[in-house]
Enzyme design. Structure first.
Site, PDB file in Angstrom:
ATOM      1  N   CYS A 114      15.095  10.283   6.053  1.00 46.56           N
ATOM      2  CA  CYS A 114      15.003  10.585   4.613  1.00 46.56           C
ATOM      3  C   CYS A 114      15.792  11.830   4.229  1.00 46.56           C
ATOM      4  O   CYS A 114      16.172  11.992   3.074  1.00 46.56           O
ATOM      5  CB  CYS A 114      13.546  10.727   4.198  1.00 46.56           C
ATOM      6  SG  CYS A 114      12.651   9.194   4.416  1.00 46.56           S
ATOM      7  N   HIS A 260      13.667  13.826  -2.760  1.00 46.27           N
ATOM      8  CA  HIS A 260      13.678  12.527  -2.086  1.00 46.27           C
ATOM      9  C   HIS A 260      12.512  11.718  -2.643  1.00 46.27           C
ATOM     10  O   HIS A 260      11.395  12.218  -2.768  1.00 46.27           O
ATOM     11  CB  HIS A 260      13.534  12.727  -0.578  1.00 46.27           C
ATOM     12  CG  HIS A 260      13.120  11.476   0.131  1.00 46.27           C
ATOM     13  ND1 HIS A 260      13.826  10.306  -0.002  1.00 46.27           N
ATOM     14  CD2 HIS A 260      12.068  11.205   0.942  1.00 46.27           C
ATOM     15  CE1 HIS A 260      13.220   9.364   0.712  1.00 46.27           C
ATOM     16  NE2 HIS A 260      12.150   9.878   1.288  1.00 46.27           N
ATOM     17  N   ASN A 290      10.892   3.825  -1.994  1.00 48.65           N
ATOM     18  CA  ASN A 290      11.517   4.834  -1.139  1.00 48.65           C
ATOM     19  C   ASN A 290      12.714   4.197  -0.428  1.00 48.65           C
ATOM     20  O   ASN A 290      12.532   3.352   0.446  1.00 48.65           O
ATOM     21  CB  ASN A 290      10.473   5.337  -0.126  1.00 48.65           C
ATOM     22  CG  ASN A 290      11.024   6.357   0.849  1.00 48.65           C
ATOM     23  OD1 ASN A 290      12.236   6.530   0.970  1.00 48.65           O
ATOM     24  ND2 ASN A 290      10.134   7.033   1.549  1.00 48.65           N
TER      25      ASN A 290
HETATM   26  C1  LIG Z   1       0.548   6.121   2.555  1.00 43.09           C
HETATM   27  C2  LIG Z   1      -0.137   6.827   1.410  1.00 43.09           C
HETATM   28  C3  LIG Z   1       0.361   6.251   0.100  1.00 43.09           C
HETATM   29  C4  LIG Z   1      -1.646   6.592   1.517  1.00 43.09           C
HETATM   30  O1  LIG Z   1      -2.275   7.262   0.465  1.00 43.09           O
HETATM   31  P1  LIG Z   1      -3.601   8.078   0.747  1.00 43.09           P
HETATM   32  O2  LIG Z   1      -4.012   8.684  -0.522  1.00 43.09           O
HETATM   33  O3  LIG Z   1      -3.328   8.965   1.907  1.00 43.09           O
HETATM   34  O4  LIG Z   1      -4.564   6.923   1.142  1.00 43.09           O
HETATM   35  P2  LIG Z   1      -6.110   7.043   1.282  1.00 43.09           P
HETATM   36  O5  LIG Z   1      -6.425   7.974   2.400  1.00 43.09           O
HETATM   37  O6  LIG Z   1      -6.710   7.357  -0.023  1.00 43.09           O
HETATM   38  O7  LIG Z   1      -6.445   5.591   1.647  1.00 43.09           O
HETATM   39  C5  LIG Z   1      -6.189   5.133   2.899  1.00 43.09           C
HETATM   40  C6  LIG Z   1      -6.861   3.773   2.948  1.00 43.09           C
HETATM   41  O8  LIG Z   1      -6.015   2.867   2.228  1.00 43.09           O
HETATM   42  C7  LIG Z   1      -5.663   1.793   3.084  1.00 43.09           C
HETATM   43  N1  LIG Z   1      -4.322   1.354   2.774  1.00 43.09           N
HETATM   44  C8  LIG Z   1      -3.164   1.762   3.337  1.00 43.09           C
HETATM   45  N2  LIG Z   1      -2.149   1.098   2.784  1.00 43.09           N
HETATM   46  C9  LIG Z   1      -2.665   0.272   1.857  1.00 43.09           C
HETATM   47  C10 LIG Z   1      -2.089  -0.662   0.974  1.00 43.09           C
HETATM   48  N3  LIG Z   1      -0.754  -0.865   0.916  1.00 43.09           N
HETATM   49  N4  LIG Z   1      -2.921  -1.327   0.151  1.00 43.09           N
HETATM   50  C11 LIG Z   1      -4.228  -1.129   0.172  1.00 43.09           C
HETATM   51  N5  LIG Z   1      -4.831  -0.256   1.008  1.00 43.09           N
HETATM   52  C12 LIG Z   1      -4.047   0.436   1.840  1.00 43.09           C
HETATM   53  C13 LIG Z   1      -5.784   2.367   4.472  1.00 43.09           C
HETATM   54  O9  LIG Z   1      -5.968   1.353   5.407  1.00 43.09           O
HETATM   55  C14 LIG Z   1      -6.986   3.259   4.344  1.00 43.09           C
HETATM   56  O10 LIG Z   1      -8.128   2.473   4.413  1.00 43.09           O
HETATM   57  P3  LIG Z   1      -9.465   3.003   5.119  1.00 43.09           P
HETATM   58  O11 LIG Z   1      -9.884   4.214   4.330  1.00 43.09           O
HETATM   59  O12 LIG Z   1     -10.400   1.851   5.009  1.00 43.09           O
HETATM   60  O13 LIG Z   1      -9.074   3.340   6.520  1.00 43.09           O
HETATM   61  C15 LIG Z   1       0.099   8.340   1.448  1.00 43.09           C
HETATM   62  O14 LIG Z   1      -0.529   8.911   2.549  1.00 43.09           O
HETATM   63  C16 LIG Z   1       1.555   8.680   1.479  1.00 43.09           C
HETATM   64  O15 LIG Z   1       2.304   8.398   0.568  1.00 43.09           O
HETATM   65  N6  LIG Z   1       1.994   9.398   2.514  1.00 43.09           N
HETATM   66  C17 LIG Z   1       3.377   9.765   2.644  1.00 43.09           C
HETATM   67  C18 LIG Z   1       4.138   8.563   3.038  1.00 43.09           C
HETATM   68  C19 LIG Z   1       5.603   8.765   2.914  1.00 43.09           C
HETATM   69  O16 LIG Z   1       6.083   9.286   1.937  1.00 43.09           O
HETATM   70  N7  LIG Z   1       6.336   8.334   3.918  1.00 43.09           N
HETATM   71  C20 LIG Z   1       7.739   8.423   3.937  1.00 43.09           C
HETATM   72  C21 LIG Z   1       8.141   9.828   4.000  1.00 43.09           C
HETATM   73  S1  LIG Z   1       9.808   9.992   3.855  1.00 43.09           S
END
Ligand SMILES: CC(C)(COP(=O)(O)OP(=O)(O)OC[C@H]1O[C@@H](n2cnc3c(N)ncnc32)[C@H](O)[C@@H]1OP(=O)(O)O)[C@@H](O)C(=O)NCCC(=O)NCCS
Length: 333
Positions: A114, A260, A290
């Site tokens: 990224c 980004h 992304n």
């Molecule tokens: C991935 C991301 C969106 C998850 O959001 P979050 O607020 O951390 O999620 P939460 O902790 O509230 O929820 C996680 C739950 O959602 C679930 N979940 C994950 N992806 C899901 C999806 N696409 N749809 C529905 N549920 C989902 C997980 O399994 C987890 O369930 P659980 O609590 O039963 O274990 C967030 O962490 C994120 O954006 N992180 C950075 C990712 C990124 O930018 N990556 C690239 C970097 S360059």
């Protein structure tokens, strides 16, 4: 007089096929609401089978070349950034060189995920400042959709990523008018490599390609979303502060911030951390998701073409991603 490098043309390309959150609901246990709330993403674009990363890269490059109004035969170097090259090797730099029919010029591949565009910009900027090259094609492109896990297990990543490409032409500015890349700032911490990676295939398995890797789906990218989120929110503002301090500038001086496009909530936190108002933050993650290395040059091209970025503006770029790597750049447009 100190030579600076200046961006003389921008271009981008995304494949035509739009994938909505509802489309993804049909493939995995997810919902339009969840995706919108957690990431701000509504649609992303995916390639059709048969389309390679270099195809997107070439299309974006053609548009940047046209915008710069230069003869392609005068391009004397290529820097290409991607984490999804057409092949394990060689990288896409040489494939872009061949497909665009450029001369036997050097082609450097950058593998910084990224942060790839800013790392590539930093390298190209140094070549221009040093006088080594005078017209560089800098291109970043990704086909993410070809290697995402569209099952429930991979849903955290699969909903976030999209395909696309962005490109710029970089040339020297010797006029002393102050326009150009002011500075670039690169950082990494490989202690967190496994927080966001594609672990396999891997030579240590010797031979690299093991049937079990495929049977167990180990070749899909995986991440610790929370860890990535927290670090991205800290590191991107930190890198912009480093750039501002280096140039004796303040956050209020920034006319456009291009973070980004990882997650809309991350972009909001970055802007908040820097006290930059939302109207100065360029975003397209709602439409494109992304697009990894391509996200910054795509957003840059959109903002240049619609007039949000104009001559004299101070543009701040910042990225964070797998590695971890993170980076910033300040550009006087
Ligand atoms: C991935 C991301 C969106 C998850 O959001 P979050 O607020 O951390 O999620 P939460 O902790 O509230 O929820 C996680 C739950 O959602 C679930 N979940 C994950 N992806 C899901 C999806 N696409 N749809 C529905 N549920 C989902 C997980 O399994 C987890 O369930 P659980 O609590 O039963 O274990 C967030 O962490 C994120 O954006 N992180 C950075 C990712 C990124 O930018 N990556 C690239 C970097 S360059």
């Amino acid at each position: 007089m100190l030579r600076k490098s200046v961006i003389t043309g921008t271009g981008h390309y995304v494949p035509p096929r739009v994938v909505t959150n509802r489309d993804l609901e049909r493939l995995m246990d997810t919902s339009d609401d969840w995706i919108r709330q957690r990431s701000g993403i509504v649609t992303r674009h995916h390639v059709d089978p048969g389309v390679n990363t270099s195809d997107l890269a070439c299309e974006a490059a053609r548009r940047a070349i046209e915008a710069a109004g230069v003869d392609p035969s005068t391009i004397d170097f290529i820097v290409a950034a991607t984490l999804s090259p057409d092949h394990y090797f060689p990288g896409i730099g040489v494939i872009v060189q061949a497909k665009l029919g450029l001369g036997t010029i050097g082609a450097l591949d950058v593998r910084n995920q990224c942060s790839g565009f800013i790392y590539a910009l930093a390298a190209a900027d140094q070549f221009i400042r040093a006088g080594t090259y005078r017209r560089i094609l800098l291109v970043a492109a990704e086909v993410q959709s070809a290697n995402l896990d569209f099952s429930d297990e991979g849903r955290d990543m699969a909903v976030l990523f999209g395909d696309g490409a962005g490109a710029v032409i970089l040339e020297p500015n010797e006029t002393g008018d102050g326009r150009g890349v002011l500075s670039t700032h690169l950082f990494s911490d490989g202690n967190f490599a496994s927080k966001l990676w594609m672990e396999k295939p891997c030579p240590a398995d010797n031979p690299t390609f093991q049937r079990a890797v495929f049977d167990e789906g180990k070749f899909f990218p995986r991440m610790d979303g929370r860890h990535v989120f927290v670090n991205a929110c800290e590191r991107m503002p930190e890198s912009v502060r480093a750039a501002l301090a280096h140039n004796g500038l303040a956050a209020e001086d920034i006319d456009a911030l291009i973070p980004h496009q990882a997650n809309d909530r991350i972009s909001q936190m970055v802007a908040k951390g820097l006290k930059i108002p939302a109207e100065k933050v360029v975003r397209n993650i709602d439409r494109l998701g992304n697009t990894t290395a391509a996200s910054i040059p795509i957003a840059l091209d959109e903002a240049v073409r619609d007039g949000r970025i104009r001559s004299g503006h101070l543009v701040a770029l910042t990225a964070f991603g797998s590695g971890y790597t993170w980076a910033s750049a300040l550009v006087r447009w």
